[in-house]
Design a protein around this motif. Structure first.
Motif, PDB file in Angstrom:
ATOM      1  N   GLY A 100       0.819  -1.208   0.000  1.00  0.00           N
ATOM      2  CA  GLY A 100       0.000   0.000   0.000  1.00  0.00           C
ATOM      3  C   GLY A 100       0.851   1.254   0.000  1.00  0.00           C
ATOM      4  O   GLY A 100       0.581   2.203  -0.755  1.00  0.00           O
ATOM      5  N   ILE A 101       1.895   1.278   0.827  1.00  0.00           N
ATOM      6  CA  ILE A 101       2.798   2.436   0.872  1.00  0.00           C
ATOM      7  C   ILE A 101       3.480   2.639  -0.479  1.00  0.00           C
ATOM      8  O   ILE A 101       3.514   3.750  -1.016  1.00  0.00           O
ATOM      9  N   VAL A 102       4.021   1.562  -1.026  1.00  0.00           N
ATOM     10  CA  VAL A 102       4.737   1.653  -2.309  1.00  0.00           C
ATOM     11  C   VAL A 102       3.807   2.156  -3.405  1.00  0.00           C
ATOM     12  O   VAL A 102       4.153   3.069  -4.165  1.00  0.00           O
ATOM     13  N   MET A 103       2.615   1.572  -3.493  1.00  0.00           N
ATOM     14  CA  MET A 103       1.699   1.965  -4.565  1.00  0.00           C
ATOM     15  C   MET A 103       1.122   3.363  -4.335  1.00  0.00           C
ATOM     16  O   MET A 103       0.964   4.129  -5.280  1.00  0.00           O
ATOM     17  N   GLY A 104       0.813   3.709  -3.092  1.00  0.00           N
ATOM     18  CA  GLY A 104       0.340   5.060  -2.796  1.00  0.00           C
ATOM     19  C   GLY A 104       1.374   6.096  -3.172  1.00  0.00           C
ATOM     20  O   GLY A 104       1.058   7.132  -3.764  1.00  0.00           O
ATOM     21  N   TRP A 105       2.619   5.806  -2.841  1.00  0.00           N
ATOM     22  CA  TRP A 105       3.713   6.719  -3.176  1.00  0.00           C
ATOM     23  C   TRP A 105       3.897   6.794  -4.692  1.00  0.00           C
ATOM     24  O   TRP A 105       3.977   7.882  -5.256  1.00  0.00           O
ATOM     25  N   ALA A 106       3.948   5.645  -5.348  1.00  0.00           N
ATOM     26  CA  ALA A 106       4.212   5.610  -6.795  1.00  0.00           C
ATOM     27  C   ALA A 106       3.092   6.262  -7.596  1.00  0.00           C
ATOM     28  O   ALA A 106       3.361   7.009  -8.546  1.00  0.00           O
ATOM     29  N   LEU A 107       1.856   5.994  -7.238  1.00  0.00           N
ATOM     30  CA  LEU A 107       0.736   6.526  -8.008  1.00  0.00           C
ATOM     31  C   LEU A 107       0.474   8.003  -7.756  1.00  0.00           C
ATOM     32  O   LEU A 107      -0.189   8.658  -8.551  1.00  0.00           O
ATOM     33  N   SER A 108       1.010   8.539  -6.671  1.00  0.00           N
ATOM     34  CA  SER A 108       0.798   9.955  -6.376  1.00  0.00           C
ATOM     35  C   SER A 108       1.892  10.843  -6.968  1.00  0.00           C
ATOM     36  O   SER A 108       1.850  12.049  -6.821  1.00  0.00           O
ATOM     37  N   ARG A 109       2.851  10.233  -7.655  1.00  0.00           N
ATOM     38  CA  ARG A 109       3.951  10.998  -8.230  1.00  0.00           C
ATOM     39  C   ARG A 109       4.147  10.626  -9.692  1.00  0.00           C
ATOM     40  O   ARG A 109       4.238   9.461 -10.033  1.00  0.00           O
ATOM     41  N   SER A 110       4.240  11.642 -10.501  1.00  0.00           N
ATOM     42  CA  SER A 110       4.561  11.370 -11.901  1.00  0.00           C
ATOM     43  C   SER A 110       6.052  11.077 -11.982  1.00  0.00           C
ATOM     44  O   SER A 110       6.855  11.672 -11.262  1.00  0.00           O
ATOM     45  N   GLY A 111       6.403  10.136 -12.802  1.00  0.00           N
ATOM     46  CA  GLY A 111       7.811   9.774 -12.955  1.00  0.00           C
ATOM     47  C   GLY A 111       8.362   9.008 -11.772  1.00  0.00           C
ATOM     48  O   GLY A 111       9.564   9.035 -11.532  1.00  0.00           O
ATOM     49  N   SER A 112       7.508   8.328 -11.008  1.00  0.00           N
ATOM     50  CA  SER A 112       8.005   7.562  -9.869  1.00  0.00           C
ATOM     51  C   SER A 112       8.827   6.380 -10.356  1.00  0.00           C
ATOM     52  O   SER A 112       8.755   5.974 -11.503  1.00  0.00           O
ATOM     53  N   SER A 113       9.570   5.821  -9.479  1.00  0.00           N
ATOM     54  CA  SER A 113      10.535   4.779  -9.804  1.00  0.00           C
ATOM     55  C   SER A 113       9.879   3.427 -10.051  1.00  0.00           C
ATOM     56  O   SER A 113       9.314   2.827  -9.131  1.00  0.00           O
ATOM     57  N   ASP A 114       9.960   2.949 -11.286  1.00  0.00           N
ATOM     58  CA  ASP A 114       9.509   1.588 -11.575  1.00  0.00           C
ATOM     59  C   ASP A 114      10.400   0.581 -10.862  1.00  0.00           C
ATOM     60  O   ASP A 114       9.933  -0.488 -10.479  1.00  0.00           O
ATOM     61  N   GLU A 115      11.669   0.922 -10.686  1.00  0.00           N
ATOM     62  CA  GLU A 115      12.593   0.014 -10.021  1.00  0.00           C
ATOM     63  C   GLU A 115      12.170  -0.241  -8.578  1.00  0.00           C
ATOM     64  O   GLU A 115      12.188  -1.374  -8.108  1.00  0.00           O
ATOM     65  N   LEU A 116      11.761   0.801  -7.879  1.00  0.00           N
ATOM     66  CA  LEU A 116      11.326   0.648  -6.492  1.00  0.00           C
ATOM     67  C   LEU A 116      10.057  -0.197  -6.427  1.00  0.00           C
ATOM     68  O   LEU A 116       9.915  -1.065  -5.573  1.00  0.00           O
ATOM     69  N   ARG A 117       9.124   0.047  -7.338  1.00  0.00           N
ATOM     70  CA  ARG A 117       7.883  -0.721  -7.373  1.00  0.00           C
ATOM     71  C   ARG A 117       8.168  -2.194  -7.645  1.00  0.00           C
ATOM     72  O   ARG A 117       7.585  -3.075  -7.030  1.00  0.00           O
ATOM     73  N   LEU A 118       9.108  -2.470  -8.554  1.00  0.00           N
ATOM     74  CA  LEU A 118       9.448  -3.860  -8.866  1.00  0.00           C
ATOM     75  C   LEU A 118      10.165  -4.534  -7.706  1.00  0.00           C
ATOM     76  O   LEU A 118       9.854  -5.667  -7.343  1.00  0.00           O
ATOM     77  N   LEU A 119      11.146  -3.844  -7.120  1.00  0.00           N
ATOM     78  CA  LEU A 119      11.931  -4.413  -6.024  1.00  0.00           C
ATOM     79  C   LEU A 119      11.062  -4.671  -4.788  1.00  0.00           C
ATOM     80  O   LEU A 119      11.043  -5.784  -4.250  1.00  0.00           O
ATOM     81  N   LEU A 120      10.332  -3.651  -4.353  1.00  0.00           N
ATOM     82  CA  LEU A 120       9.553  -3.773  -3.114  1.00  0.00           C
ATOM     83  C   LEU A 120       8.145  -4.316  -3.340  1.00  0.00           C
ATOM     84  O   LEU A 120       7.708  -5.210  -2.619  1.00  0.00           O
ATOM     85  N   GLY A 121       7.447  -3.774  -4.317  1.00  0.00           N
ATOM     86  CA  GLY A 121       6.055  -4.160  -4.538  1.00  0.00           C
ATOM     87  C   GLY A 121       5.904  -5.561  -5.093  1.00  0.00           C
ATOM     88  O   GLY A 121       5.280  -6.429  -4.488  1.00  0.00           O
ATOM     89  N   VAL A 122       6.501  -5.796  -6.249  1.00  0.00           N
ATOM     90  CA  VAL A 122       6.358  -7.100  -6.897  1.00  0.00           C
ATOM     91  C   VAL A 122       7.244  -8.144  -6.217  1.00  0.00           C
ATOM     92  O   VAL A 122       6.782  -9.223  -5.848  1.00  0.00           O
ATOM     93  N   GLY A 123       8.517  -7.820  -6.026  1.00  0.00           N
ATOM     94  CA  GLY A 123       9.466  -8.792  -5.474  1.00  0.00           C
ATOM     95  C   GLY A 123       9.284  -9.045  -3.990  1.00  0.00           C
ATOM     96  O   GLY A 123       8.854 -10.123  -3.580  1.00  0.00           O
ATOM     97  N   PHE A 124       9.594  -8.039  -3.171  1.00  0.00           N
ATOM     98  CA  PHE A 124       9.590  -8.238  -1.721  1.00  0.00           C
ATOM     99  C   PHE A 124       8.212  -8.617  -1.195  1.00  0.00           C
ATOM    100  O   PHE A 124       8.061  -9.610  -0.487  1.00  0.00           O
ATOM    101  N   CYS A 125       7.194  -7.823  -1.526  1.00  0.00           N
ATOM    102  CA  CYS A 125       5.849  -8.118  -1.016  1.00  0.00           C
ATOM    103  C   CYS A 125       5.308  -9.421  -1.590  1.00  0.00           C
ATOM    104  O   CYS A 125       4.619 -10.169  -0.890  1.00  0.00           O
ATOM    105  N   GLY A 126       5.638  -9.711  -2.843  1.00  0.00           N
ATOM    106  CA  GLY A 126       5.209 -10.978  -3.436  1.00  0.00           C
ATOM    107  C   GLY A 126       5.859 -12.174  -2.756  1.00  0.00           C
ATOM    108  O   GLY A 126       5.231 -13.210  -2.548  1.00  0.00           O
ATOM    109  N   GLY A 127       7.133 -12.040  -2.387  1.00  0.00           N
ATOM    110  CA  GLY A 127       7.825 -13.121  -1.690  1.00  0.00           C
ATOM    111  C   GLY A 127       7.422 -13.242  -0.234  1.00  0.00           C
ATOM    112  O   GLY A 127       7.381 -14.335   0.321  1.00  0.00           O
ATOM    113  N   LEU A 128       7.102 -12.108   0.384  1.00  0.00           N
ATOM    114  CA  LEU A 128       6.751 -12.104   1.804  1.00  0.00           C
ATOM    115  C   LEU A 128       5.353 -12.656   2.049  1.00  0.00           C
ATOM    116  O   LEU A 128       5.142 -13.479   2.938  1.00  0.00           O
TER     117      LEU A 128
END
Length: 130
Positions: free
Chosen positions: A55-83
Motif C-alpha cells: 500500500g505504501i509503495v503503490m500510494g507513493w508511486a501513483l501519487s507521483r509522476s515519474g516515480s521509480s519503476d525500479e522501487l515498485r518492482l523491487l519492493l512491490g512485486v518482489g519483496f511483497c510478493g515473496g513475503l
C-alpha cells in the motif's frame, strides 16, 4: 552496474528472495500451524505486513509522476510478493477445517481479509503523504 540495478528481472528476484527468507524466518519465530494445530499467526502477520508495505509503495508511486519503476518492482512485486502467501493461508485454513476447527478457520479467513485490506488502505494513504 546501472544495468544490473535497473534490470526488472533481477529486481524482482532480489526482492522476492529477501521477502521469502523473511517469511520463512517469521514462520520459525512465531508459533504457527503446519498440521492444523494452533493458529497460523505467522502467515497472518506477514500477509498484513506485505499488504501495508505494498500500500505504501503503490500510494507513493501513483501519487507521483515519474516515480521509480525500479522501487515498485523491487519492493512491490518482489519483496511483497515473496513475503506474502495466499497459498499457505489457503492450506492453513483447509487444515483447520479438516481438523474440525471451523471457528479458527473462519477467524483466519476474516482476519486475513479484513486486516490486509486495512493495512493496504492505511499504507496507500501513508504512501501518498510521503
Amino acid at each position: 552496474m546501472r544495468a544490473i540495478l535497473t534490470n526488472p528481472y533481477l529486481l524482482v528476484l532480489v526482492g522476492g528472495g529477501v521477502g521469502s527468507l523473511l517469511r520463512y524466518q517469521a514462520a520459525r519465530w512465531i508459533p504457527s500451524t503446519v498440521s492444523g494445530v494452533g493458529f497460523p499467526s505467522a502467515i497472518l502477520l506477514v500477509n498484513v505486513l506485505a499488504s501495508g508495505i505494498l500500500g505504501i509503495v503503490m500510494g507513493w508511486a501513483l501519487s507521483r509522476s515519474g516515480s521509480s519503476d525500479e522501487l515498485r518492482l523491487l519492493l512491490g512485486v518482489g519483496f511483497c510478493g515473496g513475503l506474502s502467501t495466499f497459498s499457505t493461508f489457503s492450506m492453513d485454513t483447509m487444515l483447520l477445517l479438516q481438523n474440525g476447527r471451523w471457528g479458527a478457520a473462519l477467524l483466519n479467513i476474516s482476519l486475513n481479509v479484513i486486516c490486509c485490506l486495512l493495512a493496504s488502505a492505511v499504507g496507500f494513504w501513508l504512501g501518498q503523504k510521503l
